[in-house]
Scaffold this motif. Structure first.
Motif, short mmCIF file in Angstrom:
data_model
loop_
_atom_site.label_atom_id
_atom_site.label_comp_id
_atom_site.label_asym_id
_atom_site.label_seq_id
_atom_site.Cartn_x
_atom_site.Cartn_y
_atom_site.Cartn_z
N GLY A 177 -55.35 -47.24 54.37
CA GLY A 177 -54.66 -47.39 55.62
C GLY A 177 -55.52 -48.14 56.62
N CYS A 200 -50.94 -39.40 57.66
CA CYS A 200 -50.99 -40.42 56.63
C CYS A 200 -49.70 -40.36 55.82
N GLN A 227 -51.07 -45.27 58.50
CA GLN A 227 -51.64 -44.30 59.43
C GLN A 227 -51.06 -44.64 60.80
N CYS A 232 -57.19 -43.06 55.29
CA CYS A 232 -56.45 -42.49 54.18
C CYS A 232 -56.36 -43.57 53.10
N TRP A 277 -59.09 -39.03 51.64
CA TRP A 277 -59.46 -39.26 53.02
C TRP A 277 -60.96 -39.57 53.06
#
Lengths: 114, 113
Positions: free
Chosen positions: A105, A23, A6, A91, A35
């Motif tokens: 992420g 992402c 990210q 993400c 997400w």
């Protein structure tokens, strides 16, 4: 192993403005993509997920995300941000057959200006 | 339904002390997970249990042990806490060990001094 990037650590948008959170993932095949949103002091809540089919997926709270295989991306969008959207967004990527190896992420923190 | 619950919410330990983090879910899910969250690193999987009676290591298992006590409960134990284990710990569950949505608890903030 798969990985998730990210690029934006922190984003600030004005209330009513549009939002896009980026992402990118690294994986040999098409993974399962997620997400999640985390409000301060809370656990994570799923916004949306992509497994297959239509590459534009709709989620809760007016969010959508688009899977682009050629760019290895799964960006999250919202046409008009509300103050209550201020939170951290994650993400996540799973190999597809077993989400026990889900990778997250680092997160993007969203601030909403009045 | 309470969903996924975790106890305690906060804990401060001294280096070398031990403790167990408790997690329970009331959704009749088969799979359960323990993650740690550190600033700038997202969530990292410590251990998971795909089904009752099974446990497996995740990305960062060193220094931790787990027990899947029954279908509802999945505990995480730190035998000898270290400052590097200062983190926020999240428990999660999902219906199946496939590409399924995970439901998260509210987290436990642990500080090791």
């Amino acid at each position: 192993a798969q990985s998730v990037t990210q690029p934006d650590i922190h984003i600030t948008v004005s209330e009513g403005a549009s939002l896009e959170l980026r992402c990118n993932y690294s994986y040999g095949a098409t993974p399962y993509l997620f997400w999640y949103v985390q409000s301060p002091g809370q656990g994570l809540q799923l916004l949306l997920k992509y497994f297959s089919g239509d590459t534009l997926v709709q989620g809760i709270k007016g969010f959508e995300a688009e899977f682009k295989r050629s760019q290895s991306s799964f960006n999250l969008r919202k046409p008009s941000v509300h103050w209550s959207d201020a939170a951290e967004y994650f993400c996540a990527v799973a190999p597809g057959s077993n989400n026990n190896d889900m990778r997250f992420g680092a997160g993007t923190r969203l601030t909403v200006k009045p | 339904n309470a969903g996924v619950t975790q106890t305690p919410k906060f804990q401060v330990l001294k280096t070398g002390q031990s403790m167990t983090l408790q997690c329970a879910q009331d959704m009749n899910h088969n799979s359960m997970y323990w993650y740690r969250q550190d600033p700038g690193m997202g969530l990292r999987l410590i251990y998971y249990s795909a089904s009752e009676g099974t446990t497996d290591k995740g990305e960062v298992p060193n220094g931790y042990n787990v027990s899947r006590l029954n279908k509802r409960e999945f505990s995480l134990r730190l035998e000898s806490a270290a400052p590097s284990q200062t983190s926020v710990y999240f428990c999660a569950s999902s219906e199946i060990a496939g590409a399924d949505e995970q439901y998260f608890g509210p987290g436990t903030r642990l500080t090791v001094t």
